[in-house]
Design a protein around this motif. Structure first.
Motif, PDB file in Angstrom:
ATOM      1  N   MET A   1      18.859  36.341  60.299  1.00 57.44           N
ATOM      2  CA  MET A   1      19.885  36.020  59.339  1.00 57.44           C
ATOM      3  C   MET A   1      19.784  36.994  58.167  1.00 57.44           C
ATOM      4  O   MET A   1      18.718  37.179  57.587  1.00 57.44           O
ATOM      5  N   PRO A   2      20.918  37.645  57.793  1.00 60.85           N
ATOM      6  CA  PRO A   2      20.862  38.599  56.689  1.00 60.85           C
ATOM      7  C   PRO A   2      20.664  37.909  55.347  1.00 60.85           C
ATOM      8  O   PRO A   2      21.032  36.753  55.171  1.00 60.85           O
ATOM      9  N   ARG A   3      20.077  38.664  54.440  1.00 58.92           N
ATOM     10  CA  ARG A   3      19.874  38.134  53.094  1.00 58.92           C
ATOM     11  C   ARG A   3      21.204  38.022  52.378  1.00 58.92           C
ATOM     12  O   ARG A   3      22.076  38.869  52.535  1.00 58.92           O
ATOM     13  N   PRO A   4      21.393  37.002  51.565  1.00 63.73           N
ATOM     14  CA  PRO A   4      22.650  36.889  50.810  1.00 63.73           C
ATOM     15  C   PRO A   4      22.724  37.953  49.713  1.00 63.73           C
ATOM     16  O   PRO A   4      21.704  38.388  49.178  1.00 63.73           O
ATOM     17  N   ILE A   5      23.927  38.358  49.409  1.00 67.06           N
ATOM     18  CA  ILE A   5      24.129  39.318  48.332  1.00 67.06           C
ATOM     19  C   ILE A   5      24.063  38.566  47.010  1.00 67.06           C
ATOM     20  O   ILE A   5      24.752  37.569  46.808  1.00 67.06           O
ATOM     21  N   ARG A   6      23.231  39.058  46.109  1.00 69.22           N
ATOM     22  CA  ARG A   6      23.083  38.439  44.798  1.00 69.22           C
ATOM     23  C   ARG A   6      23.603  39.422  43.747  1.00 69.22           C
ATOM     24  O   ARG A   6      22.876  40.330  43.322  1.00 69.22           O
ATOM     25  N   PRO A   7      24.862  39.265  43.348  1.00 69.96           N
ATOM     26  CA  PRO A   7      25.405  40.199  42.363  1.00 69.96           C
ATOM     27  C   PRO A   7      24.772  40.016  40.994  1.00 69.96           C
ATOM     28  O   PRO A   7      24.371  38.922  40.619  1.00 69.96           O
ATOM     29  N   ARG A   8      24.682  41.109  40.276  1.00 70.25           N
ATOM     30  CA  ARG A   8      24.168  41.064  38.915  1.00 70.25           C
ATOM     31  C   ARG A   8      25.013  42.003  38.072  1.00 70.25           C
ATOM     32  O   ARG A   8      25.748  42.831  38.606  1.00 70.25           O
ATOM     33  N   ASN A   9      24.943  41.876  36.798  1.00 73.16           N
ATOM     34  CA  ASN A   9      25.695  42.708  35.870  1.00 73.16           C
ATOM     35  C   ASN A   9      27.189  42.677  36.203  1.00 73.16           C
ATOM     36  O   ASN A   9      27.820  43.700  36.424  1.00 73.16           O
ATOM     37  N   VAL A  10      27.744  41.487  36.253  1.00 70.98           N
ATOM     38  CA  VAL A  10      29.148  41.294  36.601  1.00 70.98           C
ATOM     39  C   VAL A  10      30.007  41.395  35.346  1.00 70.98           C
ATOM     40  O   VAL A  10      29.709  40.763  34.331  1.00 70.98           O
ATOM     41  N   ILE A  11      31.066  42.223  35.431  1.00 66.96           N
ATOM     42  CA  ILE A  11      32.040  42.297  34.348  1.00 66.96           C
ATOM     43  C   ILE A  11      33.430  42.126  34.949  1.00 66.96           C
ATOM     44  O   ILE A  11      33.617  42.287  36.155  1.00 66.96           O
ATOM     45  N   ARG A  12      34.373  41.783  34.109  1.00 71.57           N
ATOM     46  CA  ARG A  12      35.744  41.576  34.566  1.00 71.57           C
ATOM     47  C   ARG A  12      36.656  42.539  33.813  1.00 71.57           C
ATOM     48  O   ARG A  12      36.649  42.577  32.578  1.00 71.57           O
ATOM     49  N   ILE A  13      37.442  43.310  34.564  1.00 70.27           N
ATOM     50  CA  ILE A  13      38.424  44.231  33.996  1.00 70.27           C
ATOM     51  C   ILE A  13      39.776  43.807  34.546  1.00 70.27           C
ATOM     52  O   ILE A  13      40.111  44.092  35.689  1.00 70.27           O
ATOM     53  N   PRO A  15      42.186  41.581  36.456  1.00 68.53           N
ATOM     54  CA  PRO A  15      41.910  40.644  37.546  1.00 68.53           C
ATOM     55  C   PRO A  15      40.759  41.095  38.448  1.00 68.53           C
ATOM     56  O   PRO A  15      40.386  40.406  39.377  1.00 68.53           O
ATOM     57  N   VAL A  16      40.172  42.253  38.162  1.00 68.44           N
ATOM     58  CA  VAL A  16      39.141  42.834  39.031  1.00 68.44           C
ATOM     59  C   VAL A  16      37.755  42.571  38.449  1.00 68.44           C
ATOM     60  O   VAL A  16      37.517  42.783  37.259  1.00 68.44           O
ATOM     61  N   GLN A  17      36.842  42.129  39.312  1.00 66.49           N
ATOM     62  CA  GLN A  17      35.445  41.961  38.921  1.00 66.49           C
ATOM     63  C   GLN A  17      34.632  43.118  39.482  1.00 66.49           C
ATOM     64  O   GLN A  17      34.802  43.501  40.637  1.00 66.49           O
ATOM     65  N   VAL A  18      33.753  43.661  38.644  1.00 68.15           N
ATOM     66  CA  VAL A  18      32.856  44.743  39.041  1.00 68.15           C
ATOM     67  C   VAL A  18      31.437  44.195  38.972  1.00 68.15           C
ATOM     68  O   VAL A  18      31.050  43.581  37.977  1.00 68.15           O
ATOM     69  N   ALA A  19      30.663  44.408  40.052  1.00 65.33           N
ATOM     70  CA  ALA A  19      29.300  43.878  40.100  1.00 65.33           C
ATOM     71  C   ALA A  19      28.367  44.882  40.764  1.00 65.33           C
ATOM     72  O   ALA A  19      28.793  45.738  41.535  1.00 65.33           O
ATOM     73  N   HIS A  30      27.619  49.205  44.128  1.00 62.48           N
ATOM     74  CA  HIS A  30      28.520  48.636  43.133  1.00 62.48           C
ATOM     75  C   HIS A  30      29.821  48.290  43.840  1.00 62.48           C
ATOM     76  O   HIS A  30      30.296  49.044  44.685  1.00 62.48           O
ATOM     77  N   THR A  31      30.380  47.169  43.494  1.00 59.83           N
ATOM     78  CA  THR A  31      31.606  46.726  44.147  1.00 59.83           C
ATOM     79  C   THR A  31      32.657  46.365  43.116  1.00 59.83           C
ATOM     80  O   THR A  31      32.332  45.933  42.013  1.00 59.83           O
ATOM     81  N   ALA A  32      33.913  46.574  43.507  1.00 61.07           N
ATOM     82  CA  ALA A  32      35.057  46.157  42.701  1.00 61.07           C
ATOM     83  C   ALA A  32      35.919  45.286  43.595  1.00 61.07           C
ATOM     84  O   ALA A  32      36.283  45.696  44.700  1.00 61.07           O
ATOM     85  N   ALA A  33      36.227  44.077  43.148  1.00 60.98           N
ATOM     86  CA  ALA A  33      37.020  43.139  43.952  1.00 60.98           C
ATOM     87  C   ALA A  33      38.040  42.439  43.073  1.00 60.98           C
ATOM     88  O   ALA A  33      37.712  41.939  41.997  1.00 60.98           O
ATOM     89  N   CYS A  34      39.283  42.405  43.551  1.00 61.88           N
ATOM     90  CA  CYS A  34      40.362  41.756  42.819  1.00 61.88           C
ATOM     91  C   CYS A  34      40.336  40.260  43.119  1.00 61.88           C
ATOM     92  O   CYS A  34      40.196  39.842  44.262  1.00 61.88           O
TER      93      CYS A  34
END
Length: 63
Positions: A1-13, A15-19, A30-34
């Motif tokens: 079973m893969p490890r869960p992704i634990r985002p940190r340093n999340v900001i919102r620009i 409607p998009v969240q960057v983590a 680093h990911t950007a998700a609307c």
């Protein structure tokens, strides 16, 4: 079973969240998700500035 992704340093620009997170190989990514309904935009980047630029220039196709 893969490890869960634990985002940190999340900001919102708009409607998009960057983590920041570590992938399965331990590399920092680093990911950007609307968060708008029915948009579906998300992308992974190797650098934080690239993800933040993608967040600032994103326009949802669905209104």
């Amino acid at each position: 079973m893969p490890r869960p992704i634990r985002p940190r340093n999340v900001i919102r620009i708009g409607p998009v969240q960057v983590a920041t997170y570590y992938d399965a190989r331990g590399r920092e990514k680093h990911t950007a998700a609307c968060t708008a309904p029915r948009c579906g935009f998300s992308a992974d980047y190797n650098s934080r500035p690239a993800a933040e630029i993608a967040a600032t220039t994103h326009h949802c196709p669905i209104r």
